[in-house]
Design an enzyme around this catalytic site. Sequence first.
Site, PDB file in Angstrom:
ATOM      1  N   ASP A  51       0.838  -1.201   0.000  1.00 21.56           N
ATOM      2  CA  ASP A  51       0.000   0.000   0.000  1.00 21.56           C
ATOM      3  C   ASP A  51       0.875   1.254   0.000  1.00 21.56           C
ATOM      4  O   ASP A  51       1.438   1.628   1.031  1.00 21.56           O
ATOM      5  CB  ASP A  51      -0.895  -0.023   1.245  1.00 21.56           C
ATOM      6  CG  ASP A  51      -1.824   1.177   1.297  1.00 21.56           C
ATOM      7  OD1 ASP A  51      -2.921   1.083   0.723  1.00 21.56           O
ATOM      8  OD2 ASP A  51      -1.449   2.206   1.885  1.00 21.56           O
ATOM      9  N   TYR A  56       3.521   9.466  -0.187  1.00 26.96           N
ATOM     10  CA  TYR A  56       4.535   8.729   0.582  1.00 26.96           C
ATOM     11  C   TYR A  56       5.926   8.860  -0.061  1.00 26.96           C
ATOM     12  O   TYR A  56       6.933   8.567   0.580  1.00 26.96           O
ATOM     13  CB  TYR A  56       4.206   7.233   0.699  1.00 26.96           C
ATOM     14  CG  TYR A  56       2.928   6.870   1.397  1.00 26.96           C
ATOM     15  CD1 TYR A  56       2.162   7.817   2.082  1.00 26.96           C
ATOM     16  CD2 TYR A  56       2.463   5.555   1.381  1.00 26.96           C
ATOM     17  CE1 TYR A  56       0.979   7.463   2.704  1.00 26.96           C
ATOM     18  CE2 TYR A  56       1.283   5.199   2.009  1.00 26.96           C
ATOM     19  CZ  TYR A  56       0.549   6.158   2.663  1.00 26.96           C
ATOM     20  OH  TYR A  56      -0.625   5.788   3.276  1.00 26.96           O
ATOM     21  N   LYS A  85      -2.333   6.021  -4.191  1.00 26.68           N
ATOM     22  CA  LYS A  85      -3.360   7.029  -3.898  1.00 26.68           C
ATOM     23  C   LYS A  85      -3.021   8.363  -4.541  1.00 26.68           C
ATOM     24  O   LYS A  85      -1.845   8.748  -4.591  1.00 26.68           O
ATOM     25  CB  LYS A  85      -3.500   7.214  -2.381  1.00 26.68           C
ATOM     26  CG  LYS A  85      -3.581   5.903  -1.621  1.00 26.68           C
ATOM     27  CD  LYS A  85      -3.802   6.077  -0.145  1.00 26.68           C
ATOM     28  CE  LYS A  85      -3.576   4.759   0.580  1.00 26.68           C
ATOM     29  NZ  LYS A  85      -2.150   4.480   0.887  1.00 26.68           N
ATOM     30  N   HIS A 117      -6.874  10.030  -1.883  1.00 23.31           N
ATOM     31  CA  HIS A 117      -6.254   9.885  -0.557  1.00 23.31           C
ATOM     32  C   HIS A 117      -6.986  10.641   0.537  1.00 23.31           C
ATOM     33  O   HIS A 117      -7.011  10.215   1.697  1.00 23.31           O
ATOM     34  CB  HIS A 117      -4.801  10.380  -0.627  1.00 23.31           C
ATOM     35  CG  HIS A 117      -3.906   9.794   0.404  1.00 23.31           C
ATOM     36  ND1 HIS A 117      -2.564   9.635   0.227  1.00 23.31           N
ATOM     37  CD2 HIS A 117      -4.154   9.297   1.647  1.00 23.31           C
ATOM     38  CE1 HIS A 117      -2.016   9.082   1.303  1.00 23.31           C
ATOM     39  NE2 HIS A 117      -2.967   8.873   2.176  1.00 23.31           N
TER      40      HIS A 117
END
Length: 291
Positions: A51, A56, A85, A117
Amino acid sequence: MSSSASTAPSVLLNNGVRMPLLGLGMYKLWGWEDVLQAVDASLAAGYRAFDSAAVYGNEADLGRALKSLLPKYDLTREDVFITSKLGPKDQGEGAMEGALHSLSNLGMDYIDLYLIHWPGTRGLDVTDQRNPGNRAQSWAALEELHARGKLKAIGVSNYTPSHMRELMGSCKVRPAVLQVEFHPFECQAELRRVCQEFGVCFQAYSSLGRGELLTEPQVLQVAESCQRTPAQVLLRWAVQQDVPVLPKSSNPERIRENCRIFDFTLSDGDMGKLSALNRGQRFCWNPSQVV
Ligand code: A2P
């Protein structure tokens, strides 16, 4: 766990795709060496889902790590389930480009699951009335890429019940997944009802409460009574309710620990004790103010 995405413990999404019940959460997993080590330990332990997210900053490293590691485990792209996302900065008119950027960062022809997100837009106040229009525009872009086979399943993250109802009232493609913070301190009863009503898979992030729940006395007591670790108890509590989990760890030993959750059962009493800790407490961001 067995070796491929099709046989790892999984849930069936509303578009007919199966999603593993366990995936590696990759928030705060940074840098090539750390990503490579975590993905390697995860594949070896039996994880088949990862994920990531644009924000990120590790999509490219995840794609690169999988390309180099899948052959080592005799696996192919089809054996793993990749989530990413859309970043809040791309919400609205930047959504198509943002999603295409995720695909190119990952170096993949398709993403298994792509989520909006956050219900808001970076740079706009949470009360800004342009937020709903931007969400709708993002969803339309995801629907288009879904129709083109680039995003096998699409969904949302951090949506409240009212954001979900708004989306269900306007979407052409139903969201397959809602991913939110979920653990014994935040049981999300209303969101779970909404997901059940609309046939959306409810998925947990931060099952360990960013690590804070690992020292909660009730969790420790249950862990001691069933001879498991606090992390395993918290993850088992979720999957025993058919809620998929995404524990984050960069530590190979903890990565292995977190996947040993399918060989034991919590008693009804222990499930009840953990659920009774519910107090609406979050450790991550709270979307309730976003209009
Ligand atoms: P680390 O990456 O050093 O293992 P959450 O998934 O709720 O966001 O929690 C993630 C946090 O919990 C991370 O800081 C991670 O640190 C830590 N963590 C993950 N698994 C375990 C575990 N089995 N035992 C202790 N801490 C863990």
